[in-house]
Write a protein that holds these residues in place. Structure first.
Motif, PDB file in Angstrom:
ATOM      1  N   THR A  40       0.815  -1.215   0.000  1.00  0.00           N
ATOM      2  CA  THR A  40       0.000   0.000   0.000  1.00  0.00           C
ATOM      3  C   THR A  40       0.846   1.261   0.000  1.00  0.00           C
ATOM      4  O   THR A  40       0.327   2.339   0.242  1.00  0.00           O
ATOM      5  N   GLY A  41       2.150   1.135  -0.221  1.00  0.00           N
ATOM      6  CA  GLY A  41       3.012   2.309  -0.126  1.00  0.00           C
ATOM      7  C   GLY A  41       3.258   2.617   1.332  1.00  0.00           C
ATOM      8  O   GLY A  41       3.567   1.730   2.108  1.00  0.00           O
ATOM      9  N   LEU A  42       3.090   3.860   1.691  1.00  0.00           N
ATOM     10  CA  LEU A  42       3.289   4.244   3.086  1.00  0.00           C
ATOM     11  C   LEU A  42       2.181   3.659   3.947  1.00  0.00           C
ATOM     12  O   LEU A  42       1.013   3.702   3.586  1.00  0.00           O
ATOM     13  N   ALA A  43       2.560   3.127   5.086  1.00  0.00           N
ATOM     14  CA  ALA A  43       1.582   2.531   5.991  1.00  0.00           C
ATOM     15  C   ALA A  43       0.780   3.608   6.705  1.00  0.00           C
ATOM     16  O   ALA A  43      -0.369   3.388   7.050  1.00  0.00           O
ATOM     17  N   VAL A  44       1.371   4.748   6.944  1.00  0.00           N
ATOM     18  CA  VAL A  44       0.660   5.855   7.576  1.00  0.00           C
ATOM     19  C   VAL A  44       0.780   7.078   6.666  1.00  0.00           C
ATOM     20  O   VAL A  44       1.792   7.274   6.006  1.00  0.00           O
ATOM     21  N   GLU A  45      -0.264   7.871   6.641  1.00  0.00           N
ATOM     22  CA  GLU A  45      -0.279   9.051   5.770  1.00  0.00           C
ATOM     23  C   GLU A  45       0.673  10.118   6.307  1.00  0.00           C
ATOM     24  O   GLU A  45       0.760  10.356   7.511  1.00  0.00           O
ATOM     25  N   PHE A  46       1.369  10.794   5.391  1.00  0.00           N
ATOM     26  CA  PHE A  46       2.388  11.777   5.732  1.00  0.00           C
ATOM     27  C   PHE A  46       1.843  12.855   6.657  1.00  0.00           C
ATOM     28  O   PHE A  46       0.810  13.463   6.385  1.00  0.00           O
ATOM     29  N   ALA A  47       2.556  13.101   7.753  1.00  0.00           N
ATOM     30  CA  ALA A  47       2.335  14.176   8.717  1.00  0.00           C
ATOM     31  C   ALA A  47       0.990  14.114   9.437  1.00  0.00           C
ATOM     32  O   ALA A  47       0.573  15.094  10.037  1.00  0.00           O
ATOM     33  N   VAL A  48       0.317  12.963   9.430  1.00  0.00           N
ATOM     34  CA  VAL A  48      -0.958  12.822  10.145  1.00  0.00           C
ATOM     35  C   VAL A  48      -0.671  12.569  11.619  1.00  0.00           C
ATOM     36  O   VAL A  48       0.137  11.711  11.965  1.00  0.00           O
ATOM     37  N   TRP A  49      -1.339  13.346  12.465  1.00  0.00           N
ATOM     38  CA  TRP A  49      -1.183  13.203  13.917  1.00  0.00           C
ATOM     39  C   TRP A  49      -2.097  12.111  14.409  1.00  0.00           C
ATOM     40  O   TRP A  49      -3.235  12.057  13.996  1.00  0.00           O
ATOM     41  N   PRO A  50      -1.670  11.260  15.303  1.00  0.00           N
ATOM     42  CA  PRO A  50      -0.320  11.085  15.831  1.00  0.00           C
ATOM     43  C   PRO A  50       0.457   9.978  15.124  1.00  0.00           C
ATOM     44  O   PRO A  50       1.632   9.783  15.402  1.00  0.00           O
ATOM     45  N   SER A  51      -0.190   9.243  14.208  1.00  0.00           N
ATOM     46  CA  SER A  51       0.429   8.016  13.681  1.00  0.00           C
ATOM     47  C   SER A  51       1.741   8.262  12.939  1.00  0.00           C
ATOM     48  O   SER A  51       2.725   7.546  13.169  1.00  0.00           O
ATOM     49  N   TRP A  52       1.782   9.244  12.035  1.00  0.00           N
ATOM     50  CA  TRP A  52       3.007   9.476  11.286  1.00  0.00           C
ATOM     51  C   TRP A  52       4.119   9.976  12.206  1.00  0.00           C
ATOM     52  O   TRP A  52       5.271   9.555  12.095  1.00  0.00           O
ATOM     53  N   TRP A  53       3.772  10.865  13.114  1.00  0.00           N
ATOM     54  CA  TRP A  53       4.765  11.421  14.036  1.00  0.00           C
ATOM     55  C   TRP A  53       5.289  10.348  14.982  1.00  0.00           C
ATOM     56  O   TRP A  53       6.485  10.321  15.299  1.00  0.00           O
ATOM     57  N   ALA A  54       4.413   9.460  15.423  1.00  0.00           N
ATOM     58  CA  ALA A  54       4.849   8.349  16.281  1.00  0.00           C
ATOM     59  C   ALA A  54       5.822   7.450  15.527  1.00  0.00           C
ATOM     60  O   ALA A  54       6.854   7.036  16.067  1.00  0.00           O
ATOM     61  N   ALA A  55       5.510   7.162  14.273  1.00  0.00           N
ATOM     62  CA  ALA A  55       6.395   6.318  13.463  1.00  0.00           C
ATOM     63  C   ALA A  55       7.746   7.002  13.228  1.00  0.00           C
ATOM     64  O   ALA A  55       8.789   6.353  13.247  1.00  0.00           O
ATOM     65  N   LEU A  56       7.723   8.310  13.013  1.00  0.00           N
ATOM     66  CA  LEU A  56       8.970   9.051  12.839  1.00  0.00           C
ATOM     67  C   LEU A  56       9.806   9.016  14.116  1.00  0.00           C
ATOM     68  O   LEU A  56      11.027   8.820  14.067  1.00  0.00           O
ATOM     69  N   ILE A  57       9.163   9.183  15.263  1.00  0.00           N
ATOM     70  CA  ILE A  57       9.870   9.083  16.549  1.00  0.00           C
ATOM     71  C   ILE A  57      10.464   7.692  16.702  1.00  0.00           C
ATOM     72  O   ILE A  57      11.613   7.536  17.136  1.00  0.00           O
ATOM     73  N   GLN A  58       9.719   6.668  16.326  1.00  0.00           N
ATOM     74  CA  GLN A  58      10.220   5.305  16.432  1.00  0.00           C
ATOM     75  C   GLN A  58      11.448   5.109  15.551  1.00  0.00           C
ATOM     76  O   GLN A  58      12.444   4.519  15.990  1.00  0.00           O
ATOM     77  N   LEU A  59      11.389   5.609  14.345  1.00  0.00           N
ATOM     78  CA  LEU A  59      12.507   5.469  13.410  1.00  0.00           C
ATOM     79  C   LEU A  59      13.745   6.211  13.903  1.00  0.00           C
ATOM     80  O   LEU A  59      14.828   5.635  14.037  1.00  0.00           O
ATOM     81  N   VAL A  60      13.586   7.485  14.210  1.00  0.00           N
ATOM     82  CA  VAL A  60      14.732   8.326  14.578  1.00  0.00           C
ATOM     83  C   VAL A  60      15.277   7.954  15.955  1.00  0.00           C
ATOM     84  O   VAL A  60      16.485   7.712  16.117  1.00  0.00           O
ATOM     85  N   CYS A  61      14.408   7.903  16.951  1.00  0.00           N
ATOM     86  CA  CYS A  61      14.871   7.586  18.303  1.00  0.00           C
ATOM     87  C   CYS A  61      15.425   6.165  18.366  1.00  0.00           C
ATOM     88  O   CYS A  61      16.416   5.914  19.053  1.00  0.00           O
ATOM     89  N   GLY A  62      14.801   5.242  17.644  1.00  0.00           N
ATOM     90  CA  GLY A  62      15.302   3.874  17.612  1.00  0.00           C
ATOM     91  C   GLY A  62      16.715   3.814  17.060  1.00  0.00           C
ATOM     92  O   GLY A  62      17.582   3.121  17.602  1.00  0.00           O
ATOM     93  N   ALA A  63      16.969   4.560  15.978  1.00  0.00           N
ATOM     94  CA  ALA A  63      18.305   4.571  15.376  1.00  0.00           C
ATOM     95  C   ALA A  63      19.335   5.173  16.328  1.00  0.00           C
ATOM     96  O   ALA A  63      20.438   4.632  16.498  1.00  0.00           O
ATOM     97  N   PHE A  64      18.983   6.292  16.958  1.00  0.00           N
ATOM     98  CA  PHE A  64      19.924   6.934  17.877  1.00  0.00           C
ATOM     99  C   PHE A  64      20.190   6.080  19.120  1.00  0.00           C
ATOM    100  O   PHE A  64      21.326   5.984  19.577  1.00  0.00           O
ATOM    101  N   VAL A  65      19.140   5.469  19.662  1.00  0.00           N
ATOM    102  CA  VAL A  65      19.333   4.616  20.840  1.00  0.00           C
ATOM    103  C   VAL A  65      20.153   3.381  20.457  1.00  0.00           C
ATOM    104  O   VAL A  65      21.039   2.968  21.202  1.00  0.00           O
ATOM    105  N   LEU A  66      19.890   2.802  19.307  1.00  0.00           N
ATOM    106  CA  LEU A  66      20.677   1.660  18.827  1.00  0.00           C
ATOM    107  C   LEU A  66      22.158   2.016  18.767  1.00  0.00           C
ATOM    108  O   LEU A  66      23.010   1.262  19.239  1.00  0.00           O
ATOM    109  N   ALA A  67      22.477   3.181  18.220  1.00  0.00           N
ATOM    110  CA  ALA A  67      23.865   3.615  18.093  1.00  0.00           C
ATOM    111  C   ALA A  67      24.446   4.121  19.408  1.00  0.00           C
ATOM    112  O   ALA A  67      25.663   4.238  19.546  1.00  0.00           O
TER     113      ALA A  67
END
Length: 145
Positions: A40-67
């Motif tokens: 379906t392409g993107l699983a969550v619609e771009f910039a929709v609160w809160p789902s897209w922002w939550a996914a972005l936090i998961q991606l970014v914070c997950g990467a930083f915490v991993l490193a």
């Protein structure tokens, strides 16, 4: 073997695995891969609160915490986002996580809170950056001695 000797490495591995799983959850939510909303392409619609922002936090914070990079602020943000997810999305469906489906949110919230409080551990980029920064501020005569 004294099990206390394993405390540092095991905690570092805990941080890395938690960060990796959170990162993969964000990738799945944002891009519809890895078991996400495939085809379906993107699983969550771009910039929709809160789902897209939550996914972005998961991606970014997950990467930083991993490193292990900027670990405490990223773990704090991740923990807060999971507390929000639990209390806003899951808790209205029932009091207990087993009833409301919020076990994952609750576990991530507490895992990231633990990481935020204890820091990155030894196997991380944060201590390397701190050491390098303190070396750069010392006079040349001290560094060569």
């Amino acid at each position: 073997m004294n099990l206390d000797q394993l405390r540092g490495p095991v905690f570092s591995l805990f941080r890395m695995v938690t960060g990796l799983l959170f990162l993969l959850h964000g990738v799945s939510s944002l891009f519809g891969v890895l078991g996400g909303n495939q085809g379906t392409g993107l699983a969550v619609e771009f910039a929709v609160w809160p789902s897209w922002w939550a996914a972005l936090i998961q991606l970014v914070c997950g990467a930083f915490v991993l490193a292990g990079l900027f670990t405490r602020p990223n773990a704090t943000l991740a923990s807060g986002s999971m507390a929000y997810a639990y209390f806003v999305v899951h808790q209205p469906e029932g009091l207990l996580p087993l009833i409301n489906g919020g076990e994952l949110s609750a576990m991530y919230c507490w895992a990231f809170l633990l990481i935020a409080v204890l820091g990155p551990g030894g196997w991380a980029l944060d201590p390397l950056i701190r050491r390098r920064g303190s070396d750069a501020t010392e006079p040349a005569s001290v560094r060569t001695a």
